[in-house]
Scaffold this motif. Structure first.
Motif, PDB file in Angstrom:
ATOM      1  N   MET B   1      57.561  39.860   8.503  1.00 20.43           N
ATOM      2  CA  MET B   1      57.632  38.469   8.959  1.00 20.43           C
ATOM      3  C   MET B   1      56.265  38.050   9.505  1.00 20.43           C
ATOM      4  O   MET B   1      55.722  38.743  10.384  1.00 20.43           O
ATOM      5  CB  MET B   1      58.689  38.344  10.055  1.00 20.43           C
ATOM      6  CG  MET B   1      59.079  36.938  10.354  1.00 20.43           C
ATOM      7  SD  MET B   1      60.544  36.912  11.403  1.00 20.43           S
ATOM      8  CE  MET B   1      60.882  35.174  11.451  1.00 20.43           C
ATOM      9  N   ALA B 121      68.491  47.476  18.379  1.00 20.75           N
ATOM     10  CA  ALA B 121      68.377  48.149  17.070  1.00 20.75           C
ATOM     11  C   ALA B 121      68.539  47.123  15.937  1.00 20.75           C
ATOM     12  O   ALA B 121      67.806  47.160  14.938  1.00 20.75           O
ATOM     13  CB  ALA B 121      69.445  49.234  16.958  1.00 20.75           C
ATOM     14  N   LEU B 122      69.476  46.193  16.103  1.00 19.53           N
ATOM     15  CA  LEU B 122      69.670  45.152  15.078  1.00 19.53           C
ATOM     16  C   LEU B 122      68.461  44.214  15.015  1.00 19.53           C
ATOM     17  O   LEU B 122      68.147  43.675  13.949  1.00 19.53           O
ATOM     18  CB  LEU B 122      70.946  44.350  15.366  1.00 19.53           C
ATOM     19  CG  LEU B 122      72.267  45.107  15.193  1.00 19.53           C
ATOM     20  CD1 LEU B 122      73.452  44.185  15.495  1.00 19.53           C
ATOM     21  CD2 LEU B 122      72.416  45.660  13.782  1.00 19.53           C
ATOM     22  N   VAL B 124      65.316  45.137  15.445  1.00 18.24           N
ATOM     23  CA  VAL B 124      64.305  45.837  14.627  1.00 18.24           C
ATOM     24  C   VAL B 124      64.648  45.670  13.152  1.00 18.24           C
ATOM     25  O   VAL B 124      63.785  45.381  12.316  1.00 18.24           O
ATOM     26  CB  VAL B 124      64.250  47.340  15.013  1.00 18.24           C
ATOM     27  CG1 VAL B 124      63.282  48.090  14.106  1.00 18.24           C
ATOM     28  CG2 VAL B 124      63.838  47.493  16.467  1.00 18.24           C
ATOM     29  N   ARG B 125      65.922  45.809  12.812  1.00 21.32           N
ATOM     30  CA  ARG B 125      66.337  45.643  11.417  1.00 21.32           C
ATOM     31  C   ARG B 125      66.087  44.213  10.944  1.00 21.32           C
ATOM     32  O   ARG B 125      65.718  43.985   9.796  1.00 21.32           O
ATOM     33  CB  ARG B 125      67.820  46.001  11.268  1.00 21.32           C
ATOM     34  CG  ARG B 125      68.268  46.095   9.824  1.00 21.32           C
ATOM     35  CD  ARG B 125      69.742  46.403   9.688  1.00 21.32           C
ATOM     36  NE  ARG B 125      70.574  45.268  10.090  1.00 21.32           N
ATOM     37  CZ  ARG B 125      71.882  45.186   9.858  1.00 21.32           C
ATOM     38  NH1 ARG B 125      72.500  46.178   9.241  1.00 21.32           N
ATOM     39  NH2 ARG B 125      72.578  44.143  10.258  1.00 21.32           N
ATOM     40  N   VAL B 128      62.427  43.730  10.073  1.00 20.43           N
ATOM     41  CA  VAL B 128      62.017  44.409   8.838  1.00 20.43           C
ATOM     42  C   VAL B 128      63.244  44.466   7.914  1.00 20.43           C
ATOM     43  O   VAL B 128      63.812  45.522   7.679  1.00 20.43           O
ATOM     44  CB  VAL B 128      61.516  45.842   9.117  1.00 20.43           C
ATOM     45  CG1 VAL B 128      60.784  46.401   7.896  1.00 20.43           C
ATOM     46  CG2 VAL B 128      60.635  45.888  10.327  1.00 20.43           C
ATOM     47  N   PRO B 129      63.649  43.317   7.353  1.00 15.90           N
ATOM     48  CA  PRO B 129      64.904  43.326   6.598  1.00 15.90           C
ATOM     49  C   PRO B 129      64.740  44.003   5.240  1.00 15.90           C
ATOM     50  O   PRO B 129      63.691  43.921   4.616  1.00 15.90           O
ATOM     51  CB  PRO B 129      65.222  41.839   6.425  1.00 15.90           C
ATOM     52  CG  PRO B 129      63.931  41.136   6.591  1.00 15.90           C
ATOM     53  CD  PRO B 129      63.059  41.990   7.440  1.00 15.90           C
ATOM     54  N   LEU B 130      65.815  44.658   4.830  1.00 18.76           N
ATOM     55  CA  LEU B 130      65.813  45.373   3.560  1.00 18.76           C
ATOM     56  C   LEU B 130      65.821  44.405   2.379  1.00 18.76           C
ATOM     57  O   LEU B 130      65.322  44.709   1.299  1.00 18.76           O
ATOM     58  CB  LEU B 130      67.045  46.290   3.521  1.00 18.76           C
ATOM     59  CG  LEU B 130      67.131  47.396   2.501  1.00 18.76           C
ATOM     60  CD1 LEU B 130      65.867  48.245   2.490  1.00 18.76           C
ATOM     61  CD2 LEU B 130      68.339  48.283   2.793  1.00 18.76           C
ATOM     62  N   GLY B 131      66.387  43.233   2.579  1.00 18.60           N
ATOM     63  CA  GLY B 131      66.386  42.223   1.522  1.00 18.60           C
ATOM     64  C   GLY B 131      67.603  42.260   0.629  1.00 18.60           C
ATOM     65  O   GLY B 131      67.793  41.375  -0.201  1.00 18.60           O
ATOM     66  N   GLN B 132      68.432  43.297   0.768  1.00 14.93           N
ATOM     67  CA  GLN B 132      69.626  43.362  -0.085  1.00 14.93           C
ATOM     68  C   GLN B 132      70.687  42.410   0.467  1.00 14.93           C
ATOM     69  O   GLN B 132      71.010  42.467   1.650  1.00 14.93           O
ATOM     70  CB  GLN B 132      70.156  44.786  -0.130  1.00 14.93           C
ATOM     71  CG  GLN B 132      69.199  45.710  -0.863  1.00 14.93           C
ATOM     72  CD  GLN B 132      69.723  47.127  -0.988  1.00 14.93           C
ATOM     73  OE1 GLN B 132      70.629  47.520  -0.281  1.00 14.93           O
ATOM     74  NE2 GLN B 132      69.123  47.886  -1.883  1.00 14.93           N
ATOM     75  N   LEU B 133      71.177  41.551  -0.405  1.00 19.28           N
ATOM     76  CA  LEU B 133      72.148  40.544   0.023  1.00 19.28           C
ATOM     77  C   LEU B 133      73.399  40.635  -0.823  1.00 19.28           C
ATOM     78  O   LEU B 133      73.341  41.000  -2.004  1.00 19.28           O
ATOM     79  CB  LEU B 133      71.556  39.139  -0.141  1.00 19.28           C
ATOM     80  CG  LEU B 133      70.352  38.765   0.711  1.00 19.28           C
ATOM     81  CD1 LEU B 133      69.837  37.403   0.305  1.00 19.28           C
ATOM     82  CD2 LEU B 133      70.736  38.762   2.186  1.00 19.28           C
ATOM     83  N   ASP B 188      60.996  31.717   2.256  1.00 19.80           N
ATOM     84  CA  ASP B 188      61.206  33.157   2.096  1.00 19.80           C
ATOM     85  C   ASP B 188      62.452  33.551   2.893  1.00 19.80           C
ATOM     86  O   ASP B 188      62.475  33.438   4.117  1.00 19.80           O
ATOM     87  CB  ASP B 188      59.965  33.887   2.612  1.00 19.80           C
ATOM     88  CG  ASP B 188      60.098  35.391   2.485  1.00 19.80           C
ATOM     89  OD1 ASP B 188      61.169  35.865   2.063  1.00 19.80           O
ATOM     90  OD2 ASP B 188      59.121  36.081   2.814  1.00 19.80           O
ATOM     91  N   TYR B 189      63.454  34.050   2.187  1.00 22.42           N
ATOM     92  CA  TYR B 189      64.726  34.311   2.884  1.00 22.42           C
ATOM     93  C   TYR B 189      64.621  35.490   3.835  1.00 22.42           C
ATOM     94  O   TYR B 189      65.518  35.710   4.661  1.00 22.42           O
ATOM     95  CB  TYR B 189      65.861  34.502   1.874  1.00 22.42           C
ATOM     96  CG  TYR B 189      65.848  35.822   1.162  1.00 22.42           C
ATOM     97  CD1 TYR B 189      65.146  35.999  -0.020  1.00 22.42           C
ATOM     98  CD2 TYR B 189      66.535  36.912   1.671  1.00 22.42           C
ATOM     99  CE1 TYR B 189      65.112  37.207  -0.664  1.00 22.42           C
ATOM    100  CE2 TYR B 189      66.512  38.125   1.027  1.00 22.42           C
ATOM    101  CZ  TYR B 189      65.800  38.265  -0.145  1.00 22.42           C
ATOM    102  OH  TYR B 189      65.770  39.473  -0.771  1.00 22.42           O
ATOM    103  N   LEU B 190      63.536  36.261   3.759  1.00 20.55           N
ATOM    104  CA  LEU B 190      63.390  37.390   4.683  1.00 20.55           C
ATOM    105  C   LEU B 190      63.115  36.932   6.121  1.00 20.55           C
ATOM    106  O   LEU B 190      63.150  37.742   7.048  1.00 20.55           O
ATOM    107  CB  LEU B 190      62.280  38.328   4.208  1.00 20.55           C
ATOM    108  CG  LEU B 190      62.545  39.078   2.895  1.00 20.55           C
ATOM    109  CD1 LEU B 190      61.371  39.966   2.538  1.00 20.55           C
ATOM    110  CD2 LEU B 190      63.820  39.912   2.972  1.00 20.55           C
ATOM    111  N   VAL B 191      62.844  35.620   6.313  1.00 27.19           N
ATOM    112  CA  VAL B 191      62.658  35.138   7.691  1.00 27.19           C
ATOM    113  C   VAL B 191      64.017  34.871   8.367  1.00 27.19           C
ATOM    114  O   VAL B 191      64.089  34.746   9.593  1.00 27.19           O
ATOM    115  CB  VAL B 191      61.811  33.831   7.758  1.00 27.19           C
ATOM    116  CG1 VAL B 191      60.461  34.033   7.102  1.00 27.19           C
ATOM    117  CG2 VAL B 191      62.538  32.645   7.158  1.00 27.19           C
TER     118      VAL B 191
END
Lengths: 147, 474
Positions: B1, B121-122, B124-125, B128-133, B188-191
Motif C-alpha cells: 500500500m 494480526a488482521l 498486518v494482513r 499486505v493483502p494476498l489479493g485472493q478474492l 487498486d483493490y489492494l487498498v
C-alpha cells in the motif's frame, strides 16, 4: 442460583473456551497469509482473483487498455485457444475484462463494437473486417473494426 | 500500500469520525465533558454508515457521490446535528453496579487482549493483502464500485451499473468502495482491506463501548473475542464481499436497538434507524434482515410508538427508494431467482428439494463450529432462557434468526441455477444447478445473522445474572 442461571453460565464458559482454544490456529492462518503475500510481487497479487478462477492470462487482457481508447466500445469473444484452466473459467473472462478495461464500455453485440477483444478466438470468425489487429500474446488479440 | 493511498484512506476515516461524532452529539451520546477516546470507534462506524447512505442517495438522484458532493453532505449533516444537539444523556452510560474481583479482572483483560491482539494480526494482513478474492467480490461488488468510480455514478449505459451481475442489488457497498478508491487516489483493490479493517476494528470498539452500558467488562470482552476469532469472520474481513459491511450494520443496529429496549435511551433510536437503513441499502438480503430486526424491536414491549414505527418503516422506505430507482431505469429482473414461482403451488412442489437443500445448508453453516465456533447454539440457549423470563431481547435472539433462515430458504425455493446466468457451465440437471447457487452463497449470507446473535450474547448473559442477583436480593 436457578438451573437457568447455571445453564447460562455454563453455556457462556463453553462458548468462550472454544474461542480460546482456536485462537492459536487462527493466528497461524493469518500469519501464513501474510507470509504468502509478502513472498509475491504486488503486480502478481493484483491478478490473483482472475488466476484463482482459471483465467490464466489476465495481464494480457489488462494490456488491451493501452490499445482501446478510454471512450471505446468493445466486444469480447472467447475461443478454443483461450488460456483457461477449464472450460467453465470462460465465464469469468468478461467479468475480468470489464473490471480492468473500464471506462471502456463492453457491448454484447458485435455490431455495436468499435473494437473486438479476442481471448483465444479467431477474429475472422466474427465476420467483421478489421482496420488493424494487435497481438497481445498468449492468443489474445485486439482488432479495430473497420466501418 | 503506497503512502498516498494510506494517507487518503486515513483522511476518509477522519471524515467518518467527524461526521459520526456530530451525529452522536445530536443524539445525546457524545458529551464534551467526558473522555472522547472510547467514543471514537462508535463515531467512525456511525460516520461510515451515514456516508454509505448519503452516497447511495446521491447516486440514486443521478450524481456521482464525488468527494466534494460527500463533503457538502457531511457539512450539512454536521450543521444540522449541531443545531439539534441534545445536552444530556438520559442515563449513566457505564454499568454502575459492575461486580469486581481478581478473576473477573483477569477475564476482562484476557478477553480484551485476545480481541485487540487478533485485530492487530488482521491489520498486518490488511496492509499486505494476498489479493485472493471470492469470485462474487470482484465480479459483482468491485465491478460495480469500478463502474461508479470510472463512469461517475450509476451508469445505465452499455457496460455500466445495470449491466453488472445482480444489478437489482442496492449500491451502498460499491458506493463505499468507490469512495475509498477516490480518497486513496487509485482503483487498486489492494487498498480496500485496510479501509475494511478500520471499520471492523471500530465496530469491535463501538460494540465494547455500547455493550458496557449493560454488561460488565468480564462478559463483554471475552464475548467480543469469541466473535473476532470466529474463523468465518476472519475470512470475511477485508474480503470486499457485501456480507462483511452488512454484518457490521446489522450488529450495530442490534446493539443500539437492544439497549434502546433495555435502557430506554431515546438517543439510540436514530442510530438504530441509520444502521437499519444502511443494512437495507447494502444487499437484498440486508433489506430482509433489517426489516426483521426492525420488527423484533417493534415487538419488544416498549411503549414508545414513534420509534417502534420508525424501526419498521425505515428499512422498508430505504429499500423502497431503491426499488423506485430500479423501476425508473428498467433494470432487468435478477436471473438468479424466479419469484413468480412462489405464486404457483405446482411449480413450488416441483422444486421442494430446493427449499430442503437450502434450509439444511443454511443450518449447517449457522451451527458449524469450524465457521462460527459455538456462537449460534450458545446464544440460542441464552435466548430460550430469556424467552422463559419474558425478556425484551427474546424476539431479537430467537425470532430474527428463525425468520431469517426461513426467508432465505424461501428465496432458495425460488432460485434458478447457475446455468441460467453463466452459459459456459455444463448443466446436467436442476439438482446440481441449485446446489451451486446454495453452495456459493449460504456460507456468507448467514454471517449477519451470526453477528446479530454474537452481539446479543453478552447482553443475554448479563441479563440472566442480573435477574438472578435481583431474585436473590428480594
Amino acid at each position: 442460583m436457578t438451573w437457568e442461571d447455571r445453564l447460562a453460565g455454563g453455556v457462556a464458559v463453553v462458548a468462550v473456551s472454544a474461542a480460546a482454544i482456536i485462537a492459536p490456529r487462527q493466528l497461524l492462518y493469518v500469519s501464513r497469509d501474510v507470509r504468502s503475500a509478502a513472498a509475491q510481487p504486488r503486480a502478481m497479487r493484483t491478478l490473483a482473483p482472475a488466476m484463482q478462477v482459471g483465467v490464466l492470462a489476465p495481464a494480457r487482457i489488462a494490456a488491451a487498455a493501452a490499445v482501446i481508447p478510454r471512450d471505446g466500445r468493445y466486444a469480447l469473444v472467447t475461443g478454443p485457444s483461450a488460456p483457461l484452466r477449464e472450460e467453465a473459467s470462460a465465464d469469468y473472462v468478461s467479468f475480468w475484462a470489464m473490471k480492468v478495461l473500464l471506462p471502456r464500455r463492453r457491448v454484447d453485440r458485435l455490431d455495436d463494437a468499435e473494437w473486438v477483444l479476442s481471448y483465444g478466438a479467431d477474429l475472422k470468425s466474427t465476420g467483421l473486417r478489421y482496420r488493424r489487429v494487435i497481438d497481445l500474446g498468449d492468443h489474445i488479440r485486439v482488432g479495430e473494426v473497420a466501418r | 500500500m503506497t503512502g498516498s493511498a494510506l494517507a487518503g484512506t486515513l483522511a476518509l476515516a477522519v471524515a467518518w469520525v467527524a461526521v459520526g461524532g456530530a451525529l452522536l452529539r445530536a443524539s445525546g451520546l457524545l458529551r464534551t465533558a467526558r473522555p472522547l477516546l472510547p467514543l471514537l470507534p462508535l463515531a467512525l462506524v456511525t460516520g461510515w454508515a451515514f456516508t454509505g447512505v448519503a452516497a447511495t442517495v446521491l447516486l440514486m438522484v443521478g450524481l456521482s457521490a464525488s468527494p466534494w458532493q460527500l463533503a457538502l453532505t457531511w457539512g450539512a449533516a454536521v450543521v444540522l446535528a449541531a443545531a439539534t444537539a441534545r445536552r444530556r444523556l438520559p442515563r449513566a452510560d457505564v454499568l454502575a453496579d459492575e461486580p469486581t474481583g481478581t478473576a473477573r479482572n483477569v477475564l476482562a483483560r484476557a478477553g480484551a487482549a485476545a480481541a485487540c491482539g487478533y485485530l492487530v494480526a488482521l491489520l498486518v494482513r490488511a496492509l499486505v493483502p494476498l489479493g485472493q478474492l471470492h469470485p462474487d467480490a470482484w465480479t459483482q461488488w468491485l465491478a460495480k464500485a469500478m463502474v461508479i468510480y470510472r463512469l461517475g455514478g450509476l451508469d445505465t449505459g452499455a457496460g455500466g451499473f445495470t449491466s453488472q451481475a445482480n444489478a437489482d442489488y442496492p449500491p451502498l457497498d460499491p458506493a463505499l468502495e468507490a469512495t475509498t478508491f477516490r480518497f486513496a487516489g487509485t482503483a487498486d483493490y489492494l487498498v480496500l482491506p485496510f479501509a475494511h479493517w478500520l471499520v471492523l476494528a471500530a465496530f469491535v470498539g463501538a460494540a465494547a463501548f455500547l455493550l458496557r452500558r449493560r454488561a460488565p467488562a468480564h462478559v463483554v470482552w471475552p464475548s467480543l473475542a469469541m466473535l473476532v476469532l470466529a474463523p468465518k469472520l476472519t475470512s470475511l474481513a477485508g474480503s470486499s464481499l457485501a456480507d462483511e459491511p452488512l454484518a457490521i450494520m446489522i450488529g450495530l443496529a442490534t446493539i443500539c436497538g437492544a439497549l434502546w429496549l433495555l435502557d430506554g435511551s431515546a438517543g439510540l433510536a436514530p442510530l438504530v434507524c441509520l444502521f437499519l437503513a444502511a443494512a437495507a441499502l447494502t444487499k437484498n438480503e440486508g433489506a430482509v434482515l433489517a426489516a426483521l430486526v426492525g420488527l423484533a424491536l417493534a415487538t419488544g414491549g416498549s411503549r414508545r410508538w414513534v420509534a417502534r414505527i420508525a424501526f419498521v418503516l425505515t428499512p422498508l422506505a430505504a429499500f423502497g427508494a431503491w426499488q423506485l430507482w430500479i423501476g425508473a431505469h428498467d433494470v432487468p429482473p435478477n436471473v438468479a431467482h424466479d419469484f413468480g414461482r412462489l405464486l404457483h403451488p405446482g411449480r413450488l412442489a416441483d422444486h421442494v428439494s430446493y427449499v430442503r437443500y437450502g434450509a439444511t445448508s443454511l443450518l449447517d453453516h449457522l451451527f458449524s463450529p469450524g465457521e462460527w465456533l459455538l456462537i449460534v447454539p450458545a446464544t440460542l440457549v441464552l435466548g430460550l432462557v430469556a424467552a422463559r423470563r419474558r425478556s425484551r431481547l427474546a424476539p431479537l435472539a430467537l425470532g430474527v434468526p428463525l425468520a431469517a433462515t426461513a426467508c432465505y430458504s424461501i428465496v432458495y425455493w425460488a432460485g434458478n441455477g447457475i446455468c441460467t446466468w453463466m452459459p459456459a457451465r455444463s448443466c446436467d440437471g436442476t439438482w446440481r444447478d441449485i446446489e451451486w447457487l446454495v453452495s456459493a452463497s449460504a456460507d456468507r449470507i448467514v454471517a449477519p445473522v451470526v453477528v446479530e446473535l454474537a452481539v446479543l450474547f453478552p447482553l443475554l448473559i448479563s441479563a440472566s445474572s442480573r435477574e438472578g442477583r435481583l431474585r436473590r436480593n428480594t
